[in-house]
Scaffold this motif. Structure first.
Motif, PDB file in Angstrom:
ATOM      1  N   ILE A 224      23.161  -1.221  37.359  1.00 54.08           N
ATOM      2  CA  ILE A 224      23.899  -1.498  35.746  1.00 54.08           C
ATOM      3  C   ILE A 224      23.005  -2.628  35.327  1.00 54.08           C
ATOM      4  O   ILE A 224      22.810  -3.546  35.964  1.00 54.08           O
ATOM      5  CB  ILE A 224      25.110  -1.369  35.739  1.00 54.08           C
ATOM      6  N   LYS A 225      22.207  -2.775  34.022  1.00 58.44           N
ATOM      7  CA  LYS A 225      21.376  -4.087  33.349  1.00 58.44           C
ATOM      8  C   LYS A 225      21.818  -4.471  32.579  1.00 58.44           C
ATOM      9  O   LYS A 225      22.332  -3.724  32.134  1.00 58.44           O
ATOM     10  CB  LYS A 225      20.261  -3.680  34.441  1.00 58.44           C
ATOM     11  N   MET A 226      21.714  -5.796  32.875  1.00 60.83           N
ATOM     12  CA  MET A 226      22.442  -6.461  31.507  1.00 60.83           C
ATOM     13  C   MET A 226      21.349  -7.988  31.063  1.00 60.83           C
ATOM     14  O   MET A 226      21.516  -8.854  32.487  1.00 60.83           O
ATOM     15  CB  MET A 226      24.206  -6.437  31.953  1.00 60.83           C
ATOM     16  N   ILE A 227      21.308  -8.267  29.811  1.00 64.69           N
ATOM     17  CA  ILE A 227      20.298  -9.595  29.899  1.00 64.69           C
ATOM     18  C   ILE A 227      21.766 -10.116  28.764  1.00 64.69           C
ATOM     19  O   ILE A 227      21.716 -10.158  27.422  1.00 64.69           O
ATOM     20  CB  ILE A 227      18.877  -9.135  28.947  1.00 64.69           C
ATOM     21  N   SER A 228      22.877 -11.700  28.705  1.00 62.94           N
ATOM     22  CA  SER A 228      22.424 -12.078  28.017  1.00 62.94           C
ATOM     23  C   SER A 228      22.997 -13.506  28.268  1.00 62.94           C
ATOM     24  O   SER A 228      21.953 -13.878  29.506  1.00 62.94           O
ATOM     25  CB  SER A 228      24.331 -11.757  28.051  1.00 62.94           C
ATOM     26  N   GLU A 229      23.158 -14.164  27.172  1.00 60.77           N
ATOM     27  CA  GLU A 229      22.955 -16.530  27.682  1.00 60.77           C
ATOM     28  C   GLU A 229      24.408 -17.007  27.887  1.00 60.77           C
ATOM     29  O   GLU A 229      25.440 -16.576  27.990  1.00 60.77           O
ATOM     30  CB  GLU A 229      23.180 -16.468  26.190  1.00 60.77           C
ATOM     31  N   CYS A 230      23.963 -17.578  29.067  1.00 64.36           N
ATOM     32  CA  CYS A 230      25.530 -18.619  29.717  1.00 64.36           C
ATOM     33  C   CYS A 230      24.645 -20.110  29.896  1.00 64.36           C
ATOM     34  O   CYS A 230      23.354 -20.169  29.471  1.00 64.36           O
ATOM     35  CB  CYS A 230      24.835 -18.227  31.194  1.00 64.36           C
ATOM     36  N   ARG A 231      25.756 -20.831  29.699  1.00 65.17           N
ATOM     37  CA  ARG A 231      25.254 -22.136  29.992  1.00 65.17           C
ATOM     38  C   ARG A 231      25.568 -22.493  31.493  1.00 65.17           C
ATOM     39  O   ARG A 231      27.181 -22.257  32.392  1.00 65.17           O
ATOM     40  CB  ARG A 231      26.491 -23.094  29.313  1.00 65.17           C
ATOM     41  N   PRO A 232      24.920 -22.698  32.676  1.00 66.89           N
ATOM     42  CA  PRO A 232      25.335 -22.771  33.909  1.00 66.89           C
ATOM     43  C   PRO A 232      26.250 -23.977  34.309  1.00 66.89           C
ATOM     44  O   PRO A 232      27.175 -23.941  35.337  1.00 66.89           O
ATOM     45  CB  PRO A 232      23.595 -23.283  34.920  1.00 66.89           C
ATOM     46  N   GLU A 233      26.224 -24.970  33.969  1.00 69.55           N
ATOM     47  CA  GLU A 233      27.161 -25.920  34.049  1.00 69.55           C
ATOM     48  C   GLU A 233      28.799 -25.484  33.457  1.00 69.55           C
ATOM     49  O   GLU A 233      29.406 -25.883  33.614  1.00 69.55           O
ATOM     50  CB  GLU A 233      26.944 -27.094  33.069  1.00 69.55           C
ATOM     51  N   LEU A 234      28.937 -24.853  32.583  1.00 67.54           N
ATOM     52  CA  LEU A 234      29.620 -23.955  31.862  1.00 67.54           C
ATOM     53  C   LEU A 234      30.343 -23.221  33.908  1.00 67.54           C
ATOM     54  O   LEU A 234      31.517 -22.472  33.500  1.00 67.54           O
ATOM     55  CB  LEU A 234      30.041 -23.352  30.779  1.00 67.54           C
ATOM     56  N   GLY A 235      29.925 -22.176  34.202  1.00 65.66           N
ATOM     57  CA  GLY A 235      30.124 -21.484  35.008  1.00 65.66           C
ATOM     58  C   GLY A 235      29.572 -20.156  35.376  1.00 65.66           C
ATOM     59  O   GLY A 235      29.116 -19.649  33.639  1.00 65.66           O
TER      60      GLY A 235
ATOM     61  N   GLU B 115      33.685 -18.665  29.586  1.00 66.21           N
ATOM     62  CA  GLU B 115      32.675 -19.157  29.851  1.00 66.21           C
ATOM     63  C   GLU B 115      31.308 -19.488  29.280  1.00 66.21           C
ATOM     64  O   GLU B 115      30.206 -19.855  29.029  1.00 66.21           O
ATOM     65  CB  GLU B 115      31.503 -19.361  31.055  1.00 66.21           C
ATOM     66  N   ASP B 116      31.547 -18.622  27.484  1.00 68.27           N
ATOM     67  CA  ASP B 116      30.530 -17.519  26.982  1.00 68.27           C
ATOM     68  C   ASP B 116      30.284 -18.513  25.151  1.00 68.27           C
ATOM     69  O   ASP B 116      31.552 -18.784  25.162  1.00 68.27           O
ATOM     70  CB  ASP B 116      31.232 -16.575  26.221  1.00 68.27           C
ATOM     71  N   PRO B 117      29.227 -19.118  25.483  1.00 73.23           N
ATOM     72  CA  PRO B 117      28.928 -19.762  24.361  1.00 73.23           C
ATOM     73  C   PRO B 117      28.911 -19.722  22.932  1.00 73.23           C
ATOM     74  O   PRO B 117      28.841 -19.163  21.948  1.00 73.23           O
ATOM     75  CB  PRO B 117      27.894 -20.218  24.840  1.00 73.23           C
TER      76      PRO B 117
END
Length: 969
Positions: free
Chosen positions: A882-893, A818-820
């Motif tokens: 545990i904390k993470m900040i990351s980029e996603c595209r919601p339409e990919l899941g 799911e990761d761009p």
């Protein structure tokens, strides 16, 4: 010796000074690593840090004996114990540093080029230590036993009157290490360049900066390793060839060799990040030999393409993949069900029993036409290429479908093989050409489970897999041939191991992240000759089958003859699955109550959360073991004697009958007061034993199982699940299933945006890693990429004891499929591991809101998609979580993987968290807090359930900081 006493004293001062500098540098590295471990709260150092730690320890020991100089020789003479001990230790530990550098290079090769999981590579450390210390130790023992050690002009080592012994026992390994390290450097450089080209990254982007940092650090390591030992080799060569010592060569030798630890500390300390050294490394990298090799490798890769209009799609990944702070009103609400269309999938498995293609039957009666996707698995196939060609031709050839293949095995029966185990995927040509369908790179698609060959397993049993991404959905298909019963011995345990290994050892993603395969894809299918048997007698099984078939025929098919053909016709595109009356369904359930697979799945031993199509149970007769050809005809499956004749229920019948006839024909002896009953009983038991040994119970060995991530289950619907009675050439019958599933057809992750030109489209078709939408301009597409802050704490096991030994929590967010930014993250991870600038990616400031509504600013490195935190920090009210900040595209899941490890890093359980049901709230500007229950397991075996509190919020980049080049760290 060729040098004066004053020169010798000068050399000794230099040796002592450089050795002390090396000890101090190595100590500084060790302190830094231990401090980093303490500050991070981790249980152990990372694999890379442990390699550096061992290197520093070896450098310290070697430098201690280098620093002694000629003192041992002066104190006790050439044959003195002190001198011999110094030479012995220098031989061991100085050569160990050479070996260890090669081990570090090999670890880098495994991680970057072979794409192994870095954490799992830690298991190799014991082998690295054994080789790096063991080989030099053996050589040192041989030298001291042969009395070859003595004073060697600088310190005690191999004497100068030993011919080429110095080269063969030491410098030969140095030269080999040079060559191997250069090879790794070139391969890693090419692998990174390949990733950059796949992502079409601009040379001015943060990702390119990380790439340059990696290249620069590798250049520095290579230069240091070469320079350190070059002058030592030069000095010893002059001594051996001329028989004299040259002062300048001796000075260079003693200046560099003992100072390896200090130079390593300089690299890790960042001295080589100054402009002078940056310019030197850049010049070396662009020198003709290195540039020629790197560019030549990439020019042969069809996925590599030049920067141009397409490169801007992923340029400056951090800012362009992040929404600007404009407020939720201008962004539009996220709709998880938007633009979903239905697609069709046909899955089938067939064990061919080594038969030629002509003996199998009419393919058109097996494979229905018109599906969007086909997944065909075969086992014991001796005619794989012919079968694939015939299938492709039947479906319409290259103009209608594209074919994707994977297989293991061999057709060499003389070596114990029984043909190929293979999976073949057919996808519509239009979908492949448009980018709706693409096949990403996979790390390990084969699971060999055959005979033990010591270093590996034979591929006559096992599984093979293929992944692909279809629009917004990632799918993986495994076809397998698991362990069969042997000589009357039930091998259920072996089948369970095969099932778990299929999910655990296969890596159907670009990089190994050490999570089970079914957790890393939206849909996973496992189908094939899984060899699970029925636990009863042949007569009982077939009697129950006859009853179930009669009930289904009479109550659902109107007592029609040939009802099995009508049942298989339900697999035609557009038809729904059958809904038989309860009495017939209960009859089939009685048959399947004898099935091993249903039993172990019911106890969550394997394939937990997997389902079968057709209502979850096969509602058709057993697929194995049928007699071949017309002899295996069963009619309507209602006549038990006919079924007993059509199935091979015992492979030892002929042998048993011969023994029985032989016993009957034996002449009777006159009674002599001896009871003959024991003899007759022995004959009877022998016959029964042989019959039992050869007994073959009709079983459901050929199966289709599928798994969907929790929030994806509503997107897939299993339809028909039937046995094909028309293919009679094997002792198995094909088993097929049909599905329909929903996808967002506006997402084409291997295609091009709607506004690209034809030239761009031709070039883009070679690269299928860009994540795009076809719903408008690039600006609109970029707006769908979001940055989420994921925070989890208050972990608690609510079922099972899997967490009792937990010491560490590992989170991966988002999934690689799911990761761009999946390719770019590895470049940054590598930069971080070797201490390069730009590690972790571009540091971006975000605007965020607390639950109280108070706004605040938060900064993060967007390239970090994996976090490890001590288990104790994730529990209770006081836990940091545990904390993470990351980029996603919601339409990919949007999913996160969670794993618990023990103190040694061994997995205790792993699961997946789905955020799909909460995306609407999050993308509307709300902070979403929930406490999911996560099924934890390993290899498909359920180990328990875990709860945790999760906060998910979307962040918006502040453009004034995002665009600042000063935020690179």
């Amino acid at each position: 010796m060729g040098i004066t006493t004053e020169e010798q004293n000068t050399v000794q001062v230099i040796a002592t000074t450089t050795s002390l500098m090396s000890i101090c540098g190595s100590t500084a590295i060790i302190v830094t690593l231990l401090r980093r471990k303490k500050q991070s709260g981790l249980l152990r150092l990372s694999t890379t840090d442990r390699l550096v730690l061992v290197m520093s320890i070896l450098d310290i020991v070697a430098s201690c004996f280098f620093g002694l100089g000629e003192l041992p020789y002066v104190a006790g003479g050439n044959d003195g114990g002190f001198c011999q001990f110094q030479g012995f230790m220098i031989q061991i530990f100085s050569l160990s540093t050479v070996f260890w550098n090669s081990c570090m290079a090999h670890n880098l090769y495994n991680w970057v080029v072979l794409k192994k999981d870095l954490a799992s590579l830690s298991s190799n450390l014991k082998y690295y230590v054994a080789v790096s210390v063991g080989v030099p130790f053996c050589l040192a023992v041989g030298l001291i036993a042969g009395r070859k050690l003595g004073f060697a002009s600088l310190w005690c080592w191999i004497e100068g009157n030993t011919g080429s012994l110095r080269f063969t026992c030491f410098y030969m390994f140095v030269v080999m290490a040079w060559i191997y390290n250069l090879f790794v450097f070139l391969r890693v450089s090419y692998a990174i360049r390949h990733r950059m080209k796949k992502g079409s990254i601009s040379e001015n982007s943060a990702i390119a900066i990380a790439q340059n940092a990696v290249r620069r650090k590798m250049t520095q390591y290579l230069l240091i390793f070469f320079v350190i030992w070059f002058f030592g080799l030069l000095n010893r060569t002059i001594q051996d060839l001329s028989g004299t010592t040259v002062f300048w060569a001796l000075v260079l030798h003693v200046l560099f060799v003992p100072m390896q630890g200090f130079l390593n500390a300089v690299v890790y300390g960042g001295l080589f990040e100054t402009k002078v050294f940056l310019d030197i490394s850049e010049y070396i990298y662009k020198s003709p030999p290195i540039a020629f090799v790197s560019n030549r490798c990439c020019s042969k890769d069809s996925r590599c393409f030049k920067n141009g209009p397409l490169a801007s799609l992923l340029q400056n990944a951090a800012p362009s993949f992040t929404r600007s702070f404009e407020g939720p009103q201008s962004r539009g609400a996220y709709n998880a069900r938007a633009k979903k269309v239905s697609k069709s999938l046909f899955v089938s498995t067939y064990n061919l029993a080594e038969k030629p293609l002509g003996d199998l039957g009419d393919i058109s009666r097996w494979i229905p036409a018109g599906y969007d996707l086909y997944a065909i698995g075969v086992q014991e196939c001796m005619c794989l290429n012919e079968l694939r060609d015939e299938l492709w031709k039947y479906l319409g050839g290259h103009q209608a479908y594209r074919m994707f293949i994977a297989e293991i095995g061999s057709t060499n029966t003389a070596l114990g093989f029984h043909g190929m185990i293979a999976v073949t995927i057919f996808a519509r040509a239009a979908d492949v050409d448009s980018g709706a369908f693409f096949m990403p790179e996979s790390n390990a698609t084969e699971i060999k489970k055959g005979a033990d060959l010591i270093v590996t397993k034979a591929p006559n049993k096992g599984a093979v897999g293929l992944p692909f991404i279809y629009h917004d959905t990632s799918m993986a298909f495994f076809t397998g041939h698991f362990a069969a019963n042997s000589k009357g011995r039930n091998r259920l345990k072996n089948r369970l191991d095969d099932s778990r290994d299929t999910l655990t050892k296969a890596v159907l993603t670009a990089d190994d992240i050490s999570f089970d395969a079914h957790l890393t894809h939206h849909f996973v299918f496992v189908f094939g000759d899984l060899n699970f048997r029925c636990g009863s007698s042949p007569e009982n099984v077939l009697s129950l089958v006859s009853k179930a078939c009669k009930l289904e025929r009479d109550t659902y098919w109107g007592a029609a003859q040939g009802w099995t053909k009508k049942a298989y016709a339900l697999l035609d595109v557009g038809k729904e699955c059958k809904r038989i009356p309860k009495a017939a369904a209960d009859a089939w359930a009685s048959v399947l109550s004898l099935d091993e697979l249903q039993m172990v799945m019911g106890h969550n031993e394997i394939f937990s959360n997997f389902d079968e199509p057709g209502g979850g149970l096969p509602q058709f007769p057993p697929s194995f073991r049928r007699k071949m050809g017309d002899e295996g005809a069963c009619g309507d499956y209602v006549d038990v004697p006919q079924l007993l004749n059509a199935f091979t229920t015992n492979v030892s019948e002929k042998k048993a009958n011969k023994d029985e006839k032989k016993a009957k024909d034996a002449p009777e002896e006159e009674p002599v007061g001896v009871d003959l009953a024991p003899r007759s009983t022995t004959v009877k038991e022998s016959i029964e034993a042989k019959l039992k040994l050869g007994e073959r119970i009709p079983s459901y060995t050929d199966r289709i199982l599928f798994h969907a991530l929790p929030d994806k289950k509503c997107d897939i619907t299993p339809l028909a699940y039937e046995l094909c009675d028309e293919m009679t050439g094997s002792d198995h019958r094909p088993v097929s299933g049909s599905f329909k599933f929903l996808v967002n057809d506006m997402i084409r992750r291997g295609g091009v945006a709607a506004d690209t030109t034809e030239d761009d489209d031709a070039e883009m078709s070679e690269s299928r890693t860009l994540y795009q939408s076809t719903d408008g301009t690039r600006g609109k597409n970029q707006g769908t990429k979001c940055t989420f802050r994921f925070h989890a704490d208050k972990f608690q096991a609510v079922e099972g004891d899997f967490a009792e030994k937990a010491e560490e929590v590992v989170v991966v967010f988002p999934l690689p499929t799911e990761d761009p930014l999946v390719e770019e993250r590895r470049v940054h991870a590598l930069a971080k591991a070797i201490g390069g600038a730009g590690a972790g990616g571009r540091k971006v400031a975000f605007q965020a809101k607390r639950a109280s509504g108070v706004e605040y600013v938060e900064t993060a490195h967007l390239m970090n998609n994996e976090r490890k935190v001590a288990w104790k920090k994730c529990q209770g009210v006081q836990g940091e979580g545990i904390k993470m900040i990351s980029e996603c595209r919601p339409e990919l899941g949007v999913h996160a993987l969670i794993k618990l490890n023990d103190k040694n890093g061994n997995c205790l359980g792993q699961g997946v968290v789905s955020f799909g049901d909460y995306m609407r709230k999050v993308t509307d500007g709300e902070t979403c807090t929930f406490r999911p229950q996560i099924d934890m397991g390993m290899g498909g075996k359920k180990l328990g359930v875990m709860e945790c509190s999760i906060d998910l919020v979307e962040l918006w980049a502040m453009s004034s900081l995002t665009n600042s080049a000063d935020n690179i760290v």
